[in-house]
Each structure stands twice: as C-alpha cells, then as structure tokens.
Scaffold this motif. Sequence first.
Motif: not given
Length: 109
Positions: A107-108, A29, A81, A31
């Motif tokens: 924030e993602k 993911s 991250y 960010y």
Amino acid sequence: MSDDRWEDDGEEGDGSVSIQTRTRTKKPSLYRVLILNDDYTPMEFVVFVLERIFNKSRDEATHIMLHVHQHGVGVCGVYTYEVAETKVAQVMDLARRNEHPLQCTMEKE
C-alpha cells in the motif's frame, strides 16, 4: 587554457538575458509491504520469509511475525513501487511453492 565561447555572462548578444531553469527531481513514492495473518501458515515459515526476502534478523523477523499474529497484519518494509512489487511477488511465489496460503500486499505510504 581558456575558451571564451564557454563562458556565460548571462546576456545574449541581442541585449536579452538568458534564463536558466532548474529541473527538480521528484522523490519516488514509497510503498509498505504487508504480510497478512492466516490460521494455516506456520509461524516458522513467516519468519523464514522475513529473513530470506526482507533480510531481517531472526529477532526482527520473529517480532514482525508475532505482530502479524496478534494484530492481523504487519509491515515487512517500505520500498519504491518496483521493489515493493517484486517483494510481494517473491513472497506469494514462495508461499505457493510451499503450499501455504500466506498473503502479502502493498500500500502507498
């Protein structure tokens, strides 16, 4: 030199078929690292932070700083991250050591 024991014709000796499974790696993911506007941190310090921590050119850093000043928040970069977390900590530490209230968050995406 050939070694038959390493060749696989897809069949086991008992008549069953071997099945190969593929493992797919999931992309990590990402960010967004954000700098927040305040009324006290000098604009030049924000430019310095963007140049030093985010490796932005003077022009790019100035553009981001002006966006933060006019819109209240600006994106410094997009990272995994661990990298984003490190960048936020570096900004907060640098701001604290220079006695500025500059805030940075992530924030993602």
